[in-house]
Design an enzyme around this catalytic site. Structure first.
Site, PDB file in Angstrom:
ATOM      1  N   ASP A 135      -4.742  -4.364   6.292  1.00 55.24           N
ATOM      2  CA  ASP A 135      -4.608  -3.082   6.997  1.00 55.24           C
ATOM      3  C   ASP A 135      -5.953  -2.508   7.457  1.00 55.24           C
ATOM      4  OD1 ASP A 135      -1.621  -2.528   6.256  1.00 55.24           O
ATOM      5  OD2 ASP A 135      -2.614  -3.124   4.419  1.00 55.24           O
ATOM      6  N   ASN A 176       0.804   4.005   0.320  1.00 50.73           N
ATOM      7  CA  ASN A 176       1.449   2.841  -0.299  1.00 50.73           C
ATOM      8  C   ASN A 176       1.562   2.935  -1.820  1.00 50.73           C
ATOM      9  OD1 ASN A 176       1.903   1.899   2.226  1.00 50.73           O
ATOM     10  ND2 ASN A 176       0.257   0.369   2.217  1.00 50.73           N
ATOM     11  N   CYS A 235       6.700  -2.034   9.958  1.00 52.82           N
ATOM     12  CA  CYS A 235       6.014  -2.529  11.160  1.00 52.82           C
ATOM     13  C   CYS A 235       6.379  -3.972  11.466  1.00 52.82           C
ATOM     14  CB  CYS A 235       4.506  -2.420  10.929  1.00 52.82           C
ATOM     15  SG  CYS A 235       3.966  -0.711  10.847  1.00 52.82           S
TER      16      CYS A 235
HETATM   17  N1  EPU Z   1       6.502 -12.070   1.683  1.00 53.49           N
HETATM   18  C1  EPU Z   1       7.471 -13.060   1.663  1.00 53.49           C
HETATM   19  N2  EPU Z   1       8.636 -12.809   0.963  1.00 53.49           N
HETATM   20  C2  EPU Z   1       8.847 -11.639   0.290  1.00 53.49           C
HETATM   21  C3  EPU Z   1       7.837 -10.641   0.322  1.00 53.49           C
HETATM   22  C4  EPU Z   1       6.673 -10.883   1.029  1.00 53.49           C
HETATM   23  O1  EPU Z   1       7.315 -14.128   2.248  1.00 53.49           O
HETATM   24  O2  EPU Z   1       9.915 -11.471  -0.310  1.00 53.49           O
HETATM   25  C5  EPU Z   1       5.253 -12.312   2.464  1.00 53.49           C
HETATM   26  C6  EPU Z   1       5.153 -11.349   3.669  1.00 53.49           C
HETATM   27  O3  EPU Z   1       5.907 -11.822   4.758  1.00 53.49           O
HETATM   28  C7  EPU Z   1       3.663 -11.330   3.913  1.00 53.49           C
HETATM   29  C8  EPU Z   1       3.081 -11.459   2.508  1.00 53.49           C
HETATM   30  O4  EPU Z   1       4.119 -11.976   1.685  1.00 53.49           O
HETATM   31  O5  EPU Z   1       3.291 -12.429   4.688  1.00 53.49           O
HETATM   32  C9  EPU Z   1       2.567 -10.174   1.916  1.00 53.49           C
HETATM   33  O6  EPU Z   1       3.569  -9.172   1.946  1.00 53.49           O
HETATM   34  P1  EPU Z   1       3.669  -8.032   0.840  1.00 53.49           P
HETATM   35  O7  EPU Z   1       4.989  -8.138   0.151  1.00 53.49           O
HETATM   36  O8  EPU Z   1       2.438  -8.047   0.013  1.00 53.49           O
HETATM   37  O9  EPU Z   1       3.666  -6.734   1.748  1.00 53.49           O
HETATM   38  P2  EPU Z   1       4.565  -5.433   1.610  1.00 53.49           P
HETATM   39  O10 EPU Z   1       4.742  -5.065   0.181  1.00 53.49           O
HETATM   40  O11 EPU Z   1       5.764  -5.555   2.472  1.00 53.49           O
HETATM   41  C10 EPU Z   1       2.567  -3.740   1.528  1.00 53.49           C
HETATM   42  C11 EPU Z   1       2.147  -2.571   2.367  1.00 53.49           C
HETATM   43  C12 EPU Z   1       1.578  -3.058   3.681  1.00 53.49           C
HETATM   44  C13 EPU Z   1       0.387  -3.967   3.399  1.00 53.49           C
HETATM   45  C14 EPU Z   1       0.836  -5.116   2.480  1.00 53.49           C
HETATM   46  C15 EPU Z   1      -0.311  -6.009   2.059  1.00 53.49           C
HETATM   47  C16 EPU Z   1       3.673  -0.858   1.684  1.00 53.49           C
HETATM   48  C17 EPU Z   1       4.798   0.015   2.043  1.00 53.49           C
HETATM   49  N3  EPU Z   1       3.285  -1.716   2.604  1.00 53.49           N
HETATM   50  O12 EPU Z   1       3.601  -4.379   2.260  1.00 53.49           O
HETATM   51  O13 EPU Z   1       1.111  -1.918   4.376  1.00 53.49           O
HETATM   52  O14 EPU Z   1      -0.108  -4.480   4.598  1.00 53.49           O
HETATM   53  O15 EPU Z   1       1.449  -4.595   1.288  1.00 53.49           O
HETATM   54  O16 EPU Z   1      -1.272  -5.283   1.363  1.00 53.49           O
HETATM   55  O17 EPU Z   1       3.114  -0.770   0.602  1.00 53.49           O
HETATM   56  C18 EPU Z   1       0.842  -0.456   6.170  1.00 53.49           C
HETATM   57  O18 EPU Z   1       0.573   0.425   5.347  1.00 53.49           O
HETATM   58  O19 EPU Z   1       0.710  -0.295   7.412  1.00 53.49           O
HETATM   59  C19 EPU Z   1       1.350  -1.750   5.701  1.00 53.49           C
HETATM   60  C20 EPU Z   1       1.920  -2.639   6.507  1.00 53.49           C
END
Ligand code: EPU
Length: 445
Positions: free
Chosen positions: A318, A25, A122
């Site tokens: 995670d 990530n 995912c």
């Molecule tokens: N959210 C919103 N609107 C947005 C963006 C996010 O409502 O525009 C919500 C999401 O729906 C969620 C929360 O905010 O409920 C947190 O989401 P976040 O944006 O922090 O997650 P992400 O950036 O999409 C990354 C990792 C994930 C990890 C999360 C939390 C990457 C590629 N993915 O996702 O990793 O779980 O941060 O730490 O960096 C994994 O590696 O398997 C994975 C899913």
């Protein structure tokens, strides 16, 4: 397809050593950051995982030359000839990753236009991108949605802005960082995510010439600069993979040394690991030896715990799934409150089919009511243990749950068949070879 199916012989304590490389990530985001530079970048210790392949392909379609460097695991990214990509070719990657949304800012800066195919990742909740889009609009981007994806332009350029995130989203914070560094003027983002991977991305951008200040209370200030150079960077180790192996050692009654794991990024995990009754020992390494963390089962009964997932410095969402497998082996009632994603407990059904006793609830069972309370999401779980797990046919729903299914199959009595294992290679390098190296008996049907 037999290459998507793994036969796992259970009752196998995992013993030995595995090595973790750069965090998935961070690596994928650092690759996107290379687009912002006016000369090549070098990224070290890059794992061979599917997400890296997808981002490499997307960058290459935009004219970035991605090639292996001198060191094993080194990638060279040359953005000198960035160009507009063919939409049909980009669309081949529709649905395969969430990283492309982070290319918006860098492509707007470099080309004045960005096309982003439908996102993947995912299925652990709705995963909207509303924070991303409203931040981009505030920077001055014009976003048009089409059935194929998103088209963005910036007719008046991108300019610094003040932004408060409704939730400290990792992706939206990265979006702001990757856009603000070359925007005109100063940007301030409040309620920002401060995960170690975010801080490492800030390190990458600082090496490129960006001016970024991380203030207290989740405030990040970015002073836009005119140009950025390339970087050479060794990413932080993958703390999600490290914890997955730690939980695997505990669930299977084993003993695993995770080379490369770093204590500072895993403190919350280590606290919980200890509370359950797991043992660990930190090796700080010396000279070129990176050290690591040894995780093992003490041979005595494990204890039930209450855990709540949260943004950093909380317990990572995670880490939840692999740890739940270990909790099926702990005496008493464990409680899990998932507060980051609304649908990240579906995989527990498969664990129940193996003999685990897990009940999921719509209520917030943790200390803090979360965004999902009183809504229709089963986001809390009670796990009664210890349960003797038995083999089953398992279907992998997502990356982290998939790895947990593998751990459960290894801890169970009998031979399980696990379908959909290719999903695991999105985030775990050489997982099959690593499992075999730890004494697991796994193979293709
Ligand atoms: N959210 C919103 N609107 C947005 C963006 C996010 O409502 O525009 C919500 C999401 O729906 C969620 C929360 O905010 O409920 C947190 O989401 P976040 O944006 O922090 O997650 P992400 O950036 O999409 C990354 C990792 C994930 C990890 C999360 C939390 C990457 C590629 N993915 O996702 O990793 O779980 O941060 O730490 O960096 C994994 O590696 O398997 C994975 C899913």
């Amino acid at each position: 397809m037999t290459d998507d199916v793994l036969v796992v012989h259970g009752d196998t304590p995992l013993r030995g050593e595995v090595r973790v490389r750069g965090a998935k990530n961070l690596v994928s985001k650092a690759m996107v950051a290379a687009l912002l530079g006016d000369c090549p970048s070098r990224l070290l210790d890059v794992p061979r995982i599917r997400d890296v392949e997808v981002v490499s392909d997307m960058l290459e379609l935009h004219g970035v030359r991605v090639s292996p460097g001198k060191e094993p695991g080194e990638l060279r990214l040359d953005p000198t000839n960035v160009e507009r990509a063919n939409v049909d070719e980009l669309n081949v990657h529709a649905g395969s990753s969430r990283i492309p949304i982070l290319m918006c800012g860098p492509l707007l800066h470099r080309l004045g236009h960005a096309f982003i195919p439908d996102l993947g990742g995912c299925h652990i909740g709705d995963r909207p991108i509303d924070f991303h889009l409203s931040a981009l609009r505030q920077f001055g981007a014009v976003v048009e949605k089409s059935p194929q994806g998103l088209s963005l332009t910036a007719p008046a350029g991108l300019h610094g802005t003040k932004f408060e995130l409704p939730y400290p989203s990792v992706g939206a914070t990265e979006q702001v960082l990757l856009t603000a560094v070359l925007a005109d003027g100063v940007t301030e983002v409040r309620n920002a995510a401060v995960e170690p991977e975010i801080i490492d991305l800030i390190c990458v951008l600082q090496k490129m010439g960006a001016v970024i200040k991380v203030h207290t209370d989740r405030v990040i200030e970015i002073e836009g600069v005119r140009s950025l150079s390339g970087y050479a960077h060794r990413p932080i180790p993958d703390r999600i993979e490290a914890a997955s192996w730690g939980a695997a050692a505990l669930a299977t009654g084993g003993d695993v040394f995770v080379r490369g794991a770093r204590q500072a990024d895993m403190m919350t995990f280590l606290n919980l690991f200890r509370a359950v009754g797991g043992r660990f020992e930190v090796d700080d390494g010396s000279g070129v030896d990176s050290g690591g963390i040894r995780f093992w089962h003490p041979g005595e009964e494990l204890t039930a715990v209450a855990l709540e997932t949260d943004v950093h410095p909380g317990f990572m969402t995670d880490w939840q799934q692999p740890m739940v497998v270990a909790l099926t082996q702990a005496r008493g009632l464990s409680i899990v409150h998932e507060t980051v994603y609304e649908r990240r407990l579906g995989y527990t059904e498969e664990l129940c089919s193996m003999g685990a006793t897990i009940q999921v609830y719509r209520e917030c069972l943790g200390g803090t009511p979360c965004r999902f309370g009183r809504r229709n999401f089963k986001h809390s779980a009670v796990i009664a243990g210890p349960s003797k797990l038995h083999a089953a046919d398992l279907r992998i729903p997502d990356l982290r749950a998939g790895f947990s299914h593998l751990i459960a199959a290894l801890a169970a009595e009998g031979t399980s068949t696990v379908y959909g294992v290719s999903l695991i290679s999105r985030g775990y390098e050489d997982f099959e070879a690593k499992l075999t190296g730890l004494g697991a008996h796994v193979g293709r049907p």
